[in-house]
Structures are given as C-alpha cells and as structure tokens.
Design a protein around this motif. Structure first.
Motif, PDB file in Angstrom:
ATOM      1  N   LEU A  10       0.769  -1.150   0.220  1.00 29.05           N
ATOM      2  CA  LEU A  10       0.169  -0.147   0.123  1.00 29.05           C
ATOM      3  C   LEU A  10       0.921   1.203  -0.124  1.00 29.05           C
ATOM      4  N   ARG A  11       1.937   1.144   0.829  1.00 26.52           N
ATOM      5  CA  ARG A  11       3.035   2.528   0.701  1.00 26.52           C
ATOM      6  C   ARG A  11       3.196   2.696  -0.777  1.00 26.52           C
ATOM      7  N   LYS A  12       3.950   1.341  -1.375  1.00 26.32           N
ATOM      8  CA  LYS A  12       4.908   1.829  -2.474  1.00 26.32           C
ATOM      9  C   LYS A  12       3.252   2.068  -4.342  1.00 26.32           C
ATOM     10  N   ALA A  13       2.470   1.725  -3.310  1.00 25.04           N
ATOM     11  CA  ALA A  13       1.272   2.228  -4.282  1.00 25.04           C
ATOM     12  C   ALA A  13       0.601   3.306  -4.512  1.00 25.04           C
ATOM     13  N   LYS A  14       0.666   4.051  -3.217  1.00 26.13           N
ATOM     14  CA  LYS A  14       0.561   5.988  -2.414  1.00 26.13           C
ATOM     15  C   LYS A  14       1.810   7.119  -3.266  1.00 26.13           C
ATOM     16  N   ALA A  15       3.025   6.078  -3.429  1.00 32.10           N
ATOM     17  CA  ALA A  15       4.175   6.839  -3.734  1.00 32.10           C
ATOM     18  C   ALA A  15       3.937   7.011  -5.129  1.00 32.10           C
ATOM     19  N   ALA A  16       3.317   5.929  -5.584  1.00 36.20           N
ATOM     20  CA  ALA A  16       3.755   5.606  -7.395  1.00 36.20           C
ATOM     21  C   ALA A  16       1.967   6.418  -7.953  1.00 36.20           C
ATOM     22  N   ASP A  17       1.556   7.187  -6.771  1.00 41.23           N
ATOM     23  CA  ASP A  17       0.251   7.797  -7.591  1.00 41.23           C
ATOM     24  C   ASP A  17       0.036   9.007  -7.501  1.00 41.23           C
ATOM     25  N   VAL A  18       1.247   9.665  -6.590  1.00 45.91           N
ATOM     26  CA  VAL A  18       1.678  11.105  -6.740  1.00 45.91           C
ATOM     27  C   VAL A  18       1.998  11.848  -7.531  1.00 45.91           C
ATOM     28  N   SER A  19       0.998  12.502  -8.325  1.00 53.24           N
ATOM     29  CA  SER A  19       0.733  13.354  -9.682  1.00 53.24           C
ATOM     30  C   SER A  19       2.334  14.401  -9.911  1.00 53.24           C
ATOM     31  N   LEU A  20       2.345  14.618 -11.201  1.00 54.64           N
ATOM     32  CA  LEU A  20       3.704  15.149 -11.628  1.00 54.64           C
ATOM     33  C   LEU A  20       2.619  16.534 -11.520  1.00 54.64           C
ATOM     34  N   ALA A  21       1.860  16.940 -11.016  1.00 59.84           N
ATOM     35  CA  ALA A  21       1.010  18.715 -10.970  1.00 59.84           C
ATOM     36  C   ALA A  21       1.478  18.830  -9.410  1.00 59.84           C
ATOM     37  N   TYR A  22       1.436  17.255  -8.835  1.00 58.61           N
ATOM     38  CA  TYR A  22       1.903  17.721  -7.531  1.00 58.61           C
ATOM     39  C   TYR A  22       2.847  17.996  -7.037  1.00 58.61           C
ATOM     40  N   ARG A  23       3.663  17.528  -7.754  1.00 62.94           N
ATOM     41  CA  ARG A  23       4.756  17.199  -7.034  1.00 62.94           C
ATOM     42  C   ARG A  23       5.937  18.707  -8.052  1.00 62.94           C
ATOM     43  N   LEU A  24       5.279  18.779  -8.759  1.00 59.18           N
ATOM     44  CA  LEU A  24       5.879  20.701  -8.731  1.00 59.18           C
ATOM     45  C   LEU A  24       5.448  21.274  -8.185  1.00 59.18           C
ATOM     46  N   ALA A  25       4.175  20.895  -8.194  1.00 59.74           N
ATOM     47  CA  ALA A  25       3.514  22.438  -7.108  1.00 59.74           C
ATOM     48  C   ALA A  25       4.554  22.426  -5.499  1.00 59.74           C
ATOM     49  N   VAL A  26       4.633  21.442  -5.243  1.00 54.00           N
ATOM     50  CA  VAL A  26       5.281  21.503  -4.316  1.00 54.00           C
ATOM     51  C   VAL A  26       7.148  21.866  -4.790  1.00 54.00           C
ATOM     52  N   THR A  27       7.644  21.828  -5.861  1.00 51.49           N
ATOM     53  CA  THR A  27       8.756  22.206  -6.119  1.00 51.49           C
ATOM     54  C   THR A  27       8.726  24.210  -6.324  1.00 51.49           C
ATOM     55  N   SER A  28       7.331  24.068  -6.823  1.00 50.33           N
ATOM     56  CA  SER A  28       7.262  25.508  -6.865  1.00 50.33           C
ATOM     57  C   SER A  28       7.415  26.416  -5.177  1.00 50.33           C
ATOM     58  N   ARG A  29       6.935  25.450  -4.445  1.00 46.60           N
ATOM     59  CA  ARG A  29       6.799  26.576  -3.146  1.00 46.60           C
ATOM     60  C   ARG A  29       7.591  25.891  -2.220  1.00 46.60           C
ATOM     61  N   ILE A  30       8.801  25.190  -2.624  1.00 45.70           N
ATOM     62  CA  ILE A  30      10.364  25.210  -2.290  1.00 45.70           C
ATOM     63  C   ILE A  30      11.117  26.300  -2.209  1.00 45.70           C
ATOM     64  N   VAL A  31      10.652  26.744  -3.681  1.00 37.02           N
ATOM     65  CA  VAL A  31      11.820  27.767  -3.994  1.00 37.02           C
ATOM     66  C   VAL A  31      11.184  28.996  -4.280  1.00 37.02           C
ATOM     67  N   ALA A  32       9.766  29.455  -4.383  1.00 39.58           N
ATOM     68  CA  ALA A  32       9.180  30.505  -3.725  1.00 39.58           C
ATOM     69  C   ALA A  32       9.903  30.796  -2.219  1.00 39.58           C
ATOM     70  N   ALA A  33       9.767  29.257  -1.283  1.00 38.66           N
ATOM     71  CA  ALA A  33      10.311  29.689   0.466  1.00 38.66           C
ATOM     72  C   ALA A  33      11.428  29.946   0.706  1.00 38.66           C
ATOM     73  N   LEU A  34      12.643  29.448  -0.366  1.00 36.36           N
ATOM     74  CA  LEU A  34      13.941  29.950  -0.063  1.00 36.36           C
ATOM     75  C   LEU A  34      13.792  31.121  -1.143  1.00 36.36           C
ATOM     76  N   PHE A  35      13.699  31.234  -2.135  1.00 32.04           N
ATOM     77  CA  PHE A  35      14.233  32.368  -3.020  1.00 32.04           C
ATOM     78  C   PHE A  35      13.454  33.708  -2.364  1.00 32.04           C
ATOM     79  N   GLY A  36      12.088  32.960  -2.024  1.00 34.07           N
ATOM     80  CA  GLY A  36      11.088  34.323  -1.910  1.00 34.07           C
ATOM     81  C   GLY A  36      11.506  35.397  -0.494  1.00 34.07           C
ATOM     82  N   GLY A  37      11.535  34.082   0.391  1.00 36.63           N
ATOM     83  CA  GLY A  37      11.950  34.078   1.299  1.00 36.63           C
ATOM     84  C   GLY A  37      13.076  34.958   1.663  1.00 36.63           C
ATOM     85  N   TYR A  38      14.417  34.558   1.231  1.00 35.31           N
ATOM     86  CA  TYR A  38      15.660  35.627   0.912  1.00 35.31           C
ATOM     87  C   TYR A  38      15.044  37.350   0.600  1.00 35.31           C
TER      88      TYR A  38
END
Length: 109
Positions: A10-38
């Motif tokens: 079940l854990r492997k299936a949940k990790a595989a179901d994470v979409s590319l859009a979700y990953r990009l949204a999290v990456t965008s938040r990380i970039v906003a937090a790092l560079f925007g926060g600075y």
C-alpha cells in the motif's frame, strides 16, 4: 500474515500515485520559500535599517535580527497556502511593497 507485510504494497502504491502536478506544486513552493523568503528578508533588513530612528549600528543589527523572523514567516506562508499561486502572490506582493518603501526612503534622503 503479519500486518506490517500487508502495509508495504500500500505504501508503494501511494507513492507511485503522486502526480507530476503535485510534485511541481511542491517544488514551486520550495523555490518560493527559499528565494522569495530570502528576498523578503533582505528587503526587510534594508527597510528597517533605513527607517528606524536609531544609531546606524543599532539599526543594522535590529534589521538583521528581524530579517530572520521575516524569512521564517515567509517560509511558513509558502507551505500554509492552499495553492502555489497564493504562495507566490504572498511572497511577491510584500516584496514589491518593501521595495517601494525602500525606494521611497532612498528618494527622500
């Protein structure tokens, strides 16, 4: 069969179901937090140093200490928003206001 053995697929299936859009949204938040926060932290430090009626050295130290608080709040904001668009808006709007305040202070002095 053990309960821990049934959870593994079940854990492997949940990790595989994470979409590319979700990953990009999290990456965008990380970039906003790092560079925007600075960006917000740097502008906060500049504005406080410029506008606080203290001796120059005290104003610089106060601005630097408060810039850490501004950075922390910016990072928290980026991950508390519902969407990455709101996170970016919540970073860029205060950054633009702080830049305008800094430019106004430079223009007045």
């Amino acid at each position: 069969m053990d309960a821990s053995q049934t959870d593994k697929p079940l854990r492997k299936a949940k990790a595989a179901d994470v979409s590319l859009a979700y990953r990009l949204a999290v990456t965008s938040r990380i970039v906003a937090a790092l560079f925007g926060g600075y960006l917000i932290a740097a502008l906060t430090s500049l504005c406080i140093t410029q506008w606080v009626p203290m001796p120059r050295a005290d104003a610089v130290v106060t601005g630097m200490m408060l810039s850490f608080v501004a950075y922390l709040l910016a990072v928290i904001w980026c991950f508390a928003c519902r969407t990455a668009w709101r996170a970016w808006a919540g970073i860029l709007l205060p950054a633009a206001i702080l830049a305008a305040i800094f430019a106004l202070g430079r223009w007045l002095s």
